[in-house]
Scaffold this motif. Structure first.
Motif, PDB file in Angstrom:
ATOM      1  N   ASP A   1      12.845   2.938  -4.781  1.00 20.03           N
ATOM      2  CA  ASP A   1      12.981   4.290  -3.845  1.00 20.03           C
ATOM      3  C   ASP A   1      11.681   5.137  -3.633  1.00 20.03           C
ATOM      4  OD1 ASP A   1      11.678   3.703  -6.402  1.00 20.03           O
ATOM      5  OD2 ASP A   1      13.222   5.416  -7.482  1.00 20.03           O
ATOM      6  N   GLY A   2      10.507   4.326  -3.444  1.00 21.27           N
ATOM      7  CA  GLY A   2       9.665   5.115  -3.106  1.00 21.27           C
ATOM      8  C   GLY A   2       9.653   5.576  -1.485  1.00 21.27           C
ATOM      9  N   ALA A   3       8.314   6.195  -1.499  1.00 19.06           N
ATOM     10  CA  ALA A   3       8.114   6.467  -0.002  1.00 19.06           C
ATOM     11  C   ALA A   3       8.158   5.440   0.895  1.00 19.06           C
ATOM     12  CB  ALA A   3       6.608   7.888  -0.308  1.00 19.06           C
ATOM     13  N   ALA A   4       8.228   5.987   1.855  1.00 13.05           N
ATOM     14  CA  ALA A   4       8.558   4.110   2.096  1.00 13.05           C
ATOM     15  C   ALA A   4       7.195   3.873   4.037  1.00 13.05           C
ATOM     16  CB  ALA A   4       9.627   4.594   3.967  1.00 13.05           C
ATOM     17  N   VAL A   5       6.467   2.654   4.056  1.00  6.54           N
ATOM     18  CA  VAL A   5       6.060   2.710   4.422  1.00  6.54           C
ATOM     19  C   VAL A   5       5.464   1.090   5.382  1.00  6.54           C
ATOM     20  CG1 VAL A   5       3.259   1.857   4.671  1.00  6.54           C
ATOM     21  CG2 VAL A   5       3.813   3.197   2.771  1.00  6.54           C
ATOM     22  N   ILE A   6       6.387   1.613   6.574  1.00  5.57           N
ATOM     23  CA  ILE A   6       5.933   0.301   7.944  1.00  5.57           C
ATOM     24  C   ILE A   6       5.058  -0.062   8.595  1.00  5.57           C
ATOM     25  CG2 ILE A   6       7.387  -0.842   9.431  1.00  5.57           C
ATOM     26  CD1 ILE A   6       9.702   1.167   8.968  1.00  5.57           C
ATOM     27  N   LEU A   7       4.010  -1.216   8.087  1.00  5.05           N
ATOM     28  CA  LEU A   7       3.193  -2.043   8.805  1.00  5.05           C
ATOM     29  C   LEU A   7       3.723  -2.793  10.303  1.00  5.05           C
ATOM     30  CD1 LEU A   7       1.599  -2.604   5.247  1.00  5.05           C
ATOM     31  CD2 LEU A   7       0.964  -0.825   6.899  1.00  5.05           C
ATOM     32  N   LEU A   8       3.102  -2.657  10.596  1.00  7.69           N
ATOM     33  CA  LEU A   8       3.548  -3.302  12.137  1.00  7.69           C
ATOM     34  C   LEU A   8       2.284  -4.293  13.093  1.00  7.69           C
ATOM     35  CD1 LEU A   8       5.069  -0.981  14.004  1.00  7.69           C
ATOM     36  CD2 LEU A   8       6.064  -2.737  12.055  1.00  7.69           C
ATOM     37  N   HIS A   9       2.164  -5.704  12.827  1.00  8.77           N
ATOM     38  CA  HIS A   9       1.283  -6.405  12.861  1.00  8.77           C
ATOM     39  C   HIS A   9       0.887  -6.613  15.839  1.00  8.77           C
ATOM     40  CE1 HIS A   9       3.513  -9.408  14.500  1.00  8.77           C
ATOM     41  NE2 HIS A   9       4.013  -9.171  13.474  1.00  8.77           N
ATOM     42  N   GLY A  10       0.075  -7.266  15.656  1.00 10.74           N
ATOM     43  CA  GLY A  10      -0.347  -7.557  17.075  1.00 10.74           C
ATOM     44  C   GLY A  10      -0.343  -8.808  17.711  1.00 10.74           C
ATOM     45  N   TRP A  11      -0.739  -9.187  18.714  1.00  9.66           N
ATOM     46  CA  TRP A  11      -0.483  -9.687  19.089  1.00  9.66           C
ATOM     47  C   TRP A  11      -2.325 -10.174  19.351  1.00  9.66           C
ATOM     48  CZ3 TRP A  11      -3.779 -11.556  23.686  1.00  9.66           C
ATOM     49  CH2 TRP A  11      -3.985 -12.382  23.791  1.00  9.66           C
TER      50      TRP A  11
ATOM     51  N   ILE B   1      -1.961  -2.913  -2.890  1.00  9.09           N
ATOM     52  CA  ILE B   1      -2.807  -2.107  -2.966  1.00  9.09           C
ATOM     53  C   ILE B   1      -1.812  -0.822  -2.588  1.00  9.09           C
ATOM     54  CG2 ILE B   1      -5.044  -0.204  -1.780  1.00  9.09           C
ATOM     55  CD1 ILE B   1      -5.607  -2.756  -0.638  1.00  9.09           C
ATOM     56  N   LEU B   2      -1.101  -1.033  -1.530  1.00  9.94           N
ATOM     57  CA  LEU B   2      -0.097   0.167  -1.386  1.00  9.94           C
ATOM     58  C   LEU B   2       1.286   0.481  -2.044  1.00  9.94           C
ATOM     59  CD1 LEU B   2       0.209   1.007   2.727  1.00  9.94           C
ATOM     60  CD2 LEU B   2      -1.516   1.801   0.875  1.00  9.94           C
ATOM     61  N   ALA B   3       1.276  -0.622  -2.445  1.00  9.38           N
ATOM     62  CA  ALA B   3       2.770  -0.773  -3.964  1.00  9.38           C
ATOM     63  C   ALA B   3       2.201  -0.547  -5.224  1.00  9.38           C
ATOM     64  CB  ALA B   3       3.096  -2.795  -3.562  1.00  9.38           C
ATOM     65  N   ALA B   4       1.199  -0.365  -4.995  1.00  9.26           N
ATOM     66  CA  ALA B   4       0.960   0.150  -6.454  1.00  9.26           C
ATOM     67  C   ALA B   4       0.319   1.247  -7.004  1.00  9.26           C
ATOM     68  CB  ALA B   4      -0.232  -0.786  -6.694  1.00  9.26           C
ATOM     69  N   LYS B   5       0.438   1.201  -5.723  1.00 10.76           N
ATOM     70  CA  LYS B   5       0.486   3.616  -5.583  1.00 10.76           C
ATOM     71  C   LYS B   5       2.269   3.902  -5.250  1.00 10.76           C
ATOM     72  CE  LYS B   5      -4.029   4.323  -5.346  1.00 10.76           C
ATOM     73  NZ  LYS B   5      -4.854   5.768  -5.846  1.00 10.76           N
ATOM     74  N   GLY B   6       2.631   3.428  -5.470  1.00  8.07           N
ATOM     75  CA  GLY B   6       4.627   3.646  -4.967  1.00  8.07           C
ATOM     76  C   GLY B   6       5.080   3.616  -4.460  1.00  8.07           C
ATOM     77  N   TYR B   7       4.538   3.469  -3.463  1.00  8.76           N
ATOM     78  CA  TYR B   7       4.910   2.857  -1.727  1.00  8.76           C
ATOM     79  C   TYR B   7       6.252   1.826  -2.022  1.00  8.76           C
ATOM     80  CZ  TYR B   7       1.949   6.523   0.015  1.00  8.76           C
ATOM     81  OH  TYR B   7       1.097   7.473   0.028  1.00  8.76           O
ATOM     82  N   ARG B   8       6.577   1.829  -1.330  1.00  8.75           N
ATOM     83  CA  ARG B   8       8.154   0.677  -0.699  1.00  8.75           C
ATOM     84  C   ARG B   8       7.693   0.300   0.333  1.00  8.75           C
ATOM     85  NH1 ARG B   8      14.219   1.305   1.472  1.00  8.75           N
ATOM     86  NH2 ARG B   8      14.816  -1.630   1.359  1.00  8.75           N
TER      87      ARG B   8
END
Length: 348
Positions: A74-84, A97-104
């Protein structure tokens, strides 16, 4: 934050041409600097045993997408996108780090990487920018995420920019390494001076059938070379590279990489169903959602100076230059700084 724009007062067409030239010239300067300073390597940060849990798979749009997930559902969503040529492990230290701050936190393999696959063999292996952006919208729909902070670099940074201008209602904010990366085949037709053009060598190589065959034959050596060129001061070890290199064994990887770079140069066609989206992107619309752009001081990949794209971010904005020899793979080389940018942009 530097807000000076050297192209202020220049007509829009000439402004775009100069911006392209600035991109190439800056890249050439950084490539030369990287070669000259290759001896001054920066030790890679210890992963401290960081790893993702078991990956998940979900049907989304045209794909079955493989992704890592961490943090409260139920955390605020963050989507992390890699490159080539990278993969989800660019975010293996950012994620906790982000998960520990409550982010999904959702970290997907892009099309052509890792465990992401096409649902149909008949689907065109197309990597044009709007198609990749739609993949992430489809992923959000499948995961029932209405709005998220989108953060990425390289192809992932471009996708964050694309999503922010085409679907701002789905983007709470973005973090984009190297700034504004939207382009068009027509916009990439301006010839560059030799020093600037040299930074695009791999794109010109990929324009040939010999280049495609060479990439397929020397896939892992090629991509490891790009890692060194793009981050000349990052002293990563073989285990770090090998962990990501398995993602390049995806059966669609070579075709999608070739299409991406050939399409950018106008040498490969896209699909007609994306024409309207690409027409909108070709106008180079401004990003209106809150944004932080970042750059590694030792980025050896093609990138423009921050002043060249400052006027493309018209909402709340900040720019951060990360020192200590950080190169192109900024989230993996400087995970604390990248995670902090995500946290900060969320509160803008």
């Amino acid at each position: 934050m530097n807000t000076t724009d050297p192209f202020d007062g220049v007509n829009p067409h000439r402004r775009h041409v100069l911006g392209l030239a600035a991109t190439g010239l800056a890249a050439a300067e950084f490539v030369m600097a990287g070669v000259a300073s290759a001896q001054a390597e920066r030790p890679a940060p210890s992963s401290g045993g960081a790893s993702f849990g078991p990956l998940k798979q979900i049907d989304a749009g045209l794909l079955n997408i493989g992704y890592a997930e961490a943090g409260p559902a139920d955390g605020a969503a963050v989507i992390l996108l890699h490159g080539w040529p990278y993969d989800i492990h660019s975010f293996v230290e950012v994620t906790p780090i982000l998960a520990a701050k409550g982010y999904r936190v959702i970290v997907p393999y892009l099309r052509g990487y890792g465990t992401t696959s096409f649902l149909s063999s008949a689907t065109m292996r197309n990597a044009q920018q709007s198609a990749v952006g739609l993949d992430i919208i489809a992923l959000m729909d499948a995961l029932k995420i209405q709005k998220a902070t989108i953060a990425g670099f390289d192809w992932g940074g471009r996708t964050a920019d694309v999503m922010a201008v085409l679907w701002p209602e789905r983007c709470k904010a973005i973090v984009s390494v190297s700034g504004y990366l939207i382009s068009s085949p027509a916009g990439n037709q301006t010839p560059l001076p030799p020093a600037a053009a040299s930074a695009f060598w791999y794109q010109y190589y990929f324009a040939t059938e010999l280049g495609k065959a060479g990439y397929a034959k020397y896939l892992h050596e090629f991509n490891k070379f790009i890692w060194h060129q793009a981050s000349p001061k990052w002293n990563f070890d073989d285990a770090t590279y090998d962990r990501s290199a398995t993602a390049f064994d995806n059966p669609d990887h070579v075709d999608l990489v070739m299409h991406d770079y050939r399409w950018r140069l106008g040498l490969a066609d896209g699909e007609r169903k994306y024409d309207e989206l690409e027409k909108r992107l070709a106008a180079l619309p401004a990003v209106t959602v809150p944004a932080i752009t970042m750059e590694g001081e030792a980025n050896g990949a093609i990138h423009a100076p921050s002043t060249a794209y400052r006027d493309k971010f018209v909402g709340k904005y900040d720019y951060r230059l990360i020192g200590d020899g950080v190169g192109h793979n900024l989230p993996q080389e400087a995970p604390q700084a990248f995670a902090q940018a995500v946290i900060d942009v969320d509160s803008m």
